[in-house]
Scaffold this motif. Sequence first.
Motif, PDB file in Angstrom:
ATOM      1  N   CYS A  59      15.095  -6.830   0.367  1.00 55.32           N
ATOM      2  CA  CYS A  59      14.674  -5.835   1.351  1.00 55.32           C
ATOM      3  C   CYS A  59      15.877  -5.488   2.229  1.00 55.32           C
ATOM      4  O   CYS A  59      16.594  -6.374   2.683  1.00 55.32           O
ATOM      5  CB  CYS A  59      13.533  -6.384   2.194  1.00 55.32           C
ATOM      6  SG  CYS A  59      13.041  -5.302   3.559  1.00 55.32           S
ATOM      7  N   ALA A  60      16.080  -4.201   2.475  1.00 57.15           N
ATOM      8  CA  ALA A  60      17.217  -3.759   3.287  1.00 57.15           C
ATOM      9  C   ALA A  60      17.064  -4.166   4.752  1.00 57.15           C
ATOM     10  O   ALA A  60      18.064  -4.313   5.451  1.00 57.15           O
ATOM     11  CB  ALA A  60      17.381  -2.245   3.174  1.00 57.15           C
ATOM     12  N   ASP A  61      15.836  -4.351   5.222  1.00 60.15           N
ATOM     13  CA  ASP A  61      15.628  -4.700   6.630  1.00 60.15           C
ATOM     14  C   ASP A  61      15.601  -6.207   6.883  1.00 60.15           C
ATOM     15  O   ASP A  61      16.325  -6.715   7.724  1.00 60.15           O
ATOM     16  CB  ASP A  61      14.342  -4.070   7.151  1.00 60.15           C
ATOM     17  CG  ASP A  61      14.479  -2.562   7.355  1.00 60.15           C
ATOM     18  OD1 ASP A  61      15.599  -2.032   7.165  1.00 60.15           O
ATOM     19  OD2 ASP A  61      13.468  -1.931   7.696  1.00 60.15           O
ATOM     20  N   CYS A  62      14.748  -6.927   6.151  1.00 58.50           N
ATOM     21  CA  CYS A  62      14.571  -8.355   6.456  1.00 58.50           C
ATOM     22  C   CYS A  62      15.224  -9.291   5.436  1.00 58.50           C
ATOM     23  O   CYS A  62      15.323 -10.484   5.677  1.00 58.50           O
ATOM     24  CB  CYS A  62      13.088  -8.687   6.581  1.00 58.50           C
ATOM     25  SG  CYS A  62      12.186  -8.629   5.015  1.00 58.50           S
ATOM     26  N   SER A  74       9.681   1.984  -2.868  1.00 63.81           N
ATOM     27  CA  SER A  74      10.304   2.087  -1.554  1.00 63.81           C
ATOM     28  C   SER A  74      11.468   3.080  -1.577  1.00 63.81           C
ATOM     29  O   SER A  74      11.651   3.851  -0.629  1.00 63.81           O
ATOM     30  CB  SER A  74      10.787   0.712  -1.107  1.00 63.81           C
ATOM     31  OG  SER A  74      11.446   0.802   0.125  1.00 63.81           O
ATOM     32  N   ARG A  80      15.297   3.595   0.711  1.00 62.20           N
ATOM     33  CA  ARG A  80      15.986   2.292   0.667  1.00 62.20           C
ATOM     34  C   ARG A  80      14.987   1.230   0.206  1.00 62.20           C
ATOM     35  O   ARG A  80      13.779   1.408   0.356  1.00 62.20           O
ATOM     36  CB  ARG A  80      16.580   1.935   2.024  1.00 62.20           C
ATOM     37  CG  ARG A  80      15.583   1.786   3.149  1.00 62.20           C
ATOM     38  CD  ARG A  80      16.305   1.541   4.474  1.00 62.20           C
ATOM     39  NE  ARG A  80      15.390   1.135   5.513  1.00 62.20           N
ATOM     40  CZ  ARG A  80      14.811   1.948   6.381  1.00 62.20           C
ATOM     41  NH1 ARG A  80      15.056   3.244   6.304  1.00 62.20           N
ATOM     42  NH2 ARG A  80      13.992   1.487   7.304  1.00 62.20           N
ATOM     43  N   LEU A  82      12.672  -1.685   0.491  1.00 62.82           N
ATOM     44  CA  LEU A  82      11.992  -2.407   1.561  1.00 62.82           C
ATOM     45  C   LEU A  82      10.863  -3.249   0.984  1.00 62.82           C
ATOM     46  O   LEU A  82      10.197  -2.825   0.036  1.00 62.82           O
ATOM     47  CB  LEU A  82      11.395  -1.431   2.579  1.00 62.82           C
ATOM     48  CG  LEU A  82      12.359  -0.548   3.359  1.00 62.82           C
ATOM     49  CD1 LEU A  82      11.593   0.476   4.177  1.00 62.82           C
ATOM     50  CD2 LEU A  82      13.254  -1.388   4.247  1.00 62.82           C
ATOM     51  N   CYS A  86       7.863  -4.517   5.582  1.00 64.52           N
ATOM     52  CA  CYS A  86       8.750  -3.561   6.248  1.00 64.52           C
ATOM     53  C   CYS A  86       8.328  -2.118   5.963  1.00 64.52           C
ATOM     54  O   CYS A  86       8.488  -1.246   6.810  1.00 64.52           O
ATOM     55  CB  CYS A  86      10.199  -3.805   5.837  1.00 64.52           C
ATOM     56  SG  CYS A  86      10.874  -5.365   6.487  1.00 64.52           S
ATOM     57  N   GLN A  87       7.776  -1.863   4.783  1.00 62.10           N
ATOM     58  CA  GLN A  87       7.253  -0.525   4.474  1.00 62.10           C
ATOM     59  C   GLN A  87       6.125  -0.167   5.442  1.00 62.10           C
ATOM     60  O   GLN A  87       6.075   0.949   5.949  1.00 62.10           O
ATOM     61  CB  GLN A  87       6.741  -0.461   3.038  1.00 62.10           C
ATOM     62  CG  GLN A  87       7.812  -0.463   1.989  1.00 62.10           C
ATOM     63  CD  GLN A  87       7.239  -0.429   0.584  1.00 62.10           C
ATOM     64  OE1 GLN A  87       6.144   0.064   0.348  1.00 62.10           O
ATOM     65  NE2 GLN A  87       7.999  -0.967  -0.372  1.00 62.10           N
ATOM     66  N   GLN A  89       5.659  -1.387   8.444  1.00 62.80           N
ATOM     67  CA  GLN A  89       6.218  -1.208   9.782  1.00 62.80           C
ATOM     68  C   GLN A  89       6.870   0.158   9.918  1.00 62.80           C
ATOM     69  O   GLN A  89       6.680   0.855  10.913  1.00 62.80           O
ATOM     70  CB  GLN A  89       7.236  -2.316  10.085  1.00 62.80           C
ATOM     71  CG  GLN A  89       6.607  -3.670  10.285  1.00 62.80           C
ATOM     72  CD  GLN A  89       7.650  -4.763  10.460  1.00 62.80           C
ATOM     73  OE1 GLN A  89       8.844  -4.550  10.280  1.00 62.80           O
ATOM     74  NE2 GLN A  89       7.180  -5.960  10.812  1.00 62.80           N
ATOM     75  N   VAL A  90       7.628   0.574   8.909  1.00 64.27           N
ATOM     76  CA  VAL A  90       8.301   1.856   8.952  1.00 64.27           C
ATOM     77  C   VAL A  90       7.289   3.002   8.916  1.00 64.27           C
ATOM     78  O   VAL A  90       7.433   3.989   9.639  1.00 64.27           O
ATOM     79  CB  VAL A  90       9.315   1.993   7.789  1.00 64.27           C
ATOM     80  CG1 VAL A  90       9.850   3.409   7.686  1.00 64.27           C
ATOM     81  CG2 VAL A  90      10.461   1.015   7.973  1.00 64.27           C
TER      82      VAL A  90
END
Length: 94
Positions: A59-62, A74, A80, A82, A86-87, A89-90
């Motif tokens: 995942c690019a975020d976490c 994603s 990006r 995810l 995180c998907q 959340q975004v």
Amino acid sequence: MAETAAIKYAYMLSLAISTGDDPEADIQTDLSTTKQKPKATAQSSAPMQSVRKKQPLKCADCGATISDKVSSYSQKQFGRPLCIRCQHQVSHIA
């Protein structure tokens, strides 16, 4: 004629000769239980090496490990890779 077929069938069963018509046949099980190792050639070993070297998707975020399907979805939706959390959340922020 029928007697010959019966004898042939009896020999095949007693000697465990495969006829190739097993309705419960599973190719993966057959391949994993065979004792013979495939001969290593330049062509056959190259795909195996690329599979072994493949890094897990993150995942690019976490940084969580994600599957190919999650990454593909994603990429299409968010641009990006995810994880599902995180998907969500975004998508709630936007």
